[in-house]
Design a protein around this motif. Structure first.
Motif, PDB file in Angstrom:
ATOM      1  N   ILE A  13       0.836  -1.199   0.000  1.00  0.00           N
ATOM      2  CA  ILE A  13       0.000   0.000   0.000  1.00  0.00           C
ATOM      3  C   ILE A  13       0.873   1.252   0.000  1.00  0.00           C
ATOM      4  O   ILE A  13       0.604   2.209  -0.736  1.00  0.00           O
ATOM      5  CB  ILE A  13      -0.972  -0.024   1.194  1.00  0.00           C
ATOM      6  N   ALA A  14       1.932   1.250   0.814  1.00  0.00           N
ATOM      7  CA  ALA A  14       2.844   2.394   0.836  1.00  0.00           C
ATOM      8  C   ALA A  14       3.531   2.557  -0.518  1.00  0.00           C
ATOM      9  O   ALA A  14       3.686   3.688  -1.012  1.00  0.00           O
ATOM     10  CB  ALA A  14       3.892   2.215   1.933  1.00  0.00           C
ATOM     11  N   GLY A  15       3.925   1.465  -1.144  1.00  0.00           N
ATOM     12  CA  GLY A  15       4.539   1.530  -2.469  1.00  0.00           C
ATOM     13  C   GLY A  15       3.580   2.084  -3.513  1.00  0.00           C
ATOM     14  O   GLY A  15       3.985   2.865  -4.388  1.00  0.00           O
ATOM     15  N   ALA A  34       4.123   5.460  -5.573  1.00  0.00           N
ATOM     16  CA  ALA A  34       4.114   5.387  -7.039  1.00  0.00           C
ATOM     17  C   ALA A  34       3.136   6.382  -7.637  1.00  0.00           C
ATOM     18  O   ALA A  34       3.438   7.027  -8.657  1.00  0.00           O
ATOM     19  CB  ALA A  34       3.772   3.970  -7.493  1.00  0.00           C
ATOM     20  N   VAL A  35       1.972   6.536  -7.022  1.00  0.00           N
ATOM     21  CA  VAL A  35       1.001   7.524  -7.502  1.00  0.00           C
ATOM     22  C   VAL A  35       1.578   8.930  -7.342  1.00  0.00           C
ATOM     23  O   VAL A  35       1.451   9.774  -8.240  1.00  0.00           O
ATOM     24  CB  VAL A  35      -0.347   7.364  -6.757  1.00  0.00           C
ATOM     25  N   PHE A  36       2.221   9.188  -6.213  1.00  0.00           N
ATOM     26  CA  PHE A  36       2.848  10.493  -5.992  1.00  0.00           C
ATOM     27  C   PHE A  36       3.944  10.755  -7.024  1.00  0.00           C
ATOM     28  O   PHE A  36       4.036  11.851  -7.582  1.00  0.00           O
ATOM     29  CB  PHE A  36       3.426  10.567  -4.573  1.00  0.00           C
ATOM     30  N   ALA A  90       4.196   9.436 -10.010  1.00  0.00           N
ATOM     31  CA  ALA A  90       3.590   9.607 -11.324  1.00  0.00           C
ATOM     32  C   ALA A  90       2.966  10.996 -11.462  1.00  0.00           C
ATOM     33  O   ALA A  90       3.027  11.604 -12.533  1.00  0.00           O
ATOM     34  CB  ALA A  90       2.534   8.541 -11.563  1.00  0.00           C
ATOM     35  N   ALA A  91       2.384  11.491 -10.378  1.00  0.00           N
ATOM     36  CA  ALA A  91       1.736  12.798 -10.428  1.00  0.00           C
ATOM     37  C   ALA A  91       2.762  13.927 -10.524  1.00  0.00           C
ATOM     38  O   ALA A  91       2.514  14.941 -11.177  1.00  0.00           O
ATOM     39  CB  ALA A  91       0.855  12.992  -9.206  1.00  0.00           C
ATOM     40  N   THR A  92       3.910  13.755  -9.879  1.00  0.00           N
ATOM     41  CA  THR A  92       4.917  14.824  -9.863  1.00  0.00           C
ATOM     42  C   THR A  92       6.046  14.577 -10.854  1.00  0.00           C
ATOM     43  O   THR A  92       6.921  15.422 -10.987  1.00  0.00           O
ATOM     44  CB  THR A  92       5.521  14.974  -8.456  1.00  0.00           C
ATOM     45  N   GLN A  93       6.046  13.441 -11.513  1.00  0.00           N
ATOM     46  CA  GLN A  93       7.074  13.052 -12.477  1.00  0.00           C
ATOM     47  C   GLN A  93       8.478  13.028 -11.858  1.00  0.00           C
ATOM     48  O   GLN A  93       9.459  13.399 -12.491  1.00  0.00           O
ATOM     49  CB  GLN A  93       7.047  13.961 -13.703  1.00  0.00           C
ATOM     50  N   ILE A  94       8.534  12.588 -10.608  1.00  0.00           N
ATOM     51  CA  ILE A  94       9.823  12.397  -9.931  1.00  0.00           C
ATOM     52  C   ILE A  94      10.190  10.936 -10.082  1.00  0.00           C
ATOM     53  O   ILE A  94       9.435  10.048  -9.701  1.00  0.00           O
ATOM     54  CB  ILE A  94       9.735  12.770  -8.438  1.00  0.00           C
ATOM     55  N   ASN A  95      11.368  10.641 -10.629  1.00  0.00           N
ATOM     56  CA  ASN A  95      11.791   9.259 -10.851  1.00  0.00           C
ATOM     57  C   ASN A  95      12.995   8.917  -9.983  1.00  0.00           C
ATOM     58  O   ASN A  95      14.004   8.409 -10.456  1.00  0.00           O
ATOM     59  CB  ASN A  95      12.133   9.030 -12.323  1.00  0.00           C
ATOM     60  N   THR A 116      15.246   6.051  -4.552  1.00  0.00           N
ATOM     61  CA  THR A 116      15.250   6.026  -3.088  1.00  0.00           C
ATOM     62  C   THR A 116      13.928   6.534  -2.528  1.00  0.00           C
ATOM     63  O   THR A 116      13.561   6.176  -1.414  1.00  0.00           O
ATOM     64  CB  THR A 116      16.403   6.867  -2.535  1.00  0.00           C
ATOM     65  N   LEU A 117      13.219   7.352  -3.288  1.00  0.00           N
ATOM     66  CA  LEU A 117      11.928   7.854  -2.820  1.00  0.00           C
ATOM     67  C   LEU A 117      10.913   6.726  -2.703  1.00  0.00           C
ATOM     68  O   LEU A 117      10.041   6.763  -1.854  1.00  0.00           O
ATOM     69  CB  LEU A 117      11.406   8.947  -3.760  1.00  0.00           C
ATOM     70  N   SER A 118      11.020   5.710  -3.520  1.00  0.00           N
ATOM     71  CA  SER A 118      10.090   4.590  -3.420  1.00  0.00           C
ATOM     72  C   SER A 118      10.556   3.546  -2.398  1.00  0.00           C
ATOM     73  O   SER A 118       9.741   2.831  -1.832  1.00  0.00           O
ATOM     74  CB  SER A 118       9.907   3.923  -4.777  1.00  0.00           C
ATOM     75  N   PHE A 119      11.849   3.479  -2.143  1.00  0.00           N
ATOM     76  CA  PHE A 119      12.374   2.455  -1.236  1.00  0.00           C
ATOM     77  C   PHE A 119      12.225   2.847   0.227  1.00  0.00           C
ATOM     78  O   PHE A 119      11.808   2.033   1.050  1.00  0.00           O
ATOM     79  CB  PHE A 119      13.847   2.186  -1.557  1.00  0.00           C
ATOM     80  N   LEU A 120      12.552   4.073   0.572  1.00  0.00           N
ATOM     81  CA  LEU A 120      12.586   4.496   1.970  1.00  0.00           C
ATOM     82  C   LEU A 120      11.217   4.446   2.649  1.00  0.00           C
ATOM     83  O   LEU A 120      11.121   3.926   3.767  1.00  0.00           O
ATOM     84  CB  LEU A 120      13.213   5.885   2.080  1.00  0.00           C
TER      85      LEU A 120
END
Length: 89
Positions: free
Chosen positions: A30-32, A36-38, A40-45, A48-52
């Protein structure tokens, strides 16, 4: 040992494993998804933002549900040890 006893022990082990995995993995999924939605919305790739956040959610989940999970596994192990004479003979 009859096949019914073996199937019952195996069923209990599988159910306990499934519950343990679900309790630990579902909050991380759920956190992932939220991250991922965040992203996709901000186009940040940033990887580490998805792992932490998933790591932090997993640690909080372990602290919250860890004692209950350990208690469940200990009860199952205790049941197995107490039923050794019935399983053997």
């Amino acid at each position: 040992m009859t096949p019914e006893v073996a199937v019952d022990l195996f069923r209990s082990a599988l159910w306990l494993t499934a519950v343990t995995v679900a309790i630990l993995v579902v909050p991380s999924l759920i956190a992932g998804l939220i991250v991922a939605v965040f992203q996709a919305a901000t186009q940040i790739n940033e990887q580490t933002l998805s792992f932490l956040p998933r790591l932090m959610v997993m640690l909080v989940t372990l602290m919250w549900a860890g004692p209950w999970l350990v208690r469940q596994w200990l009860e199952y192990t205790e049941t197995l040890v107490h039923n050794i004479p019935f399983v053997i003979g």
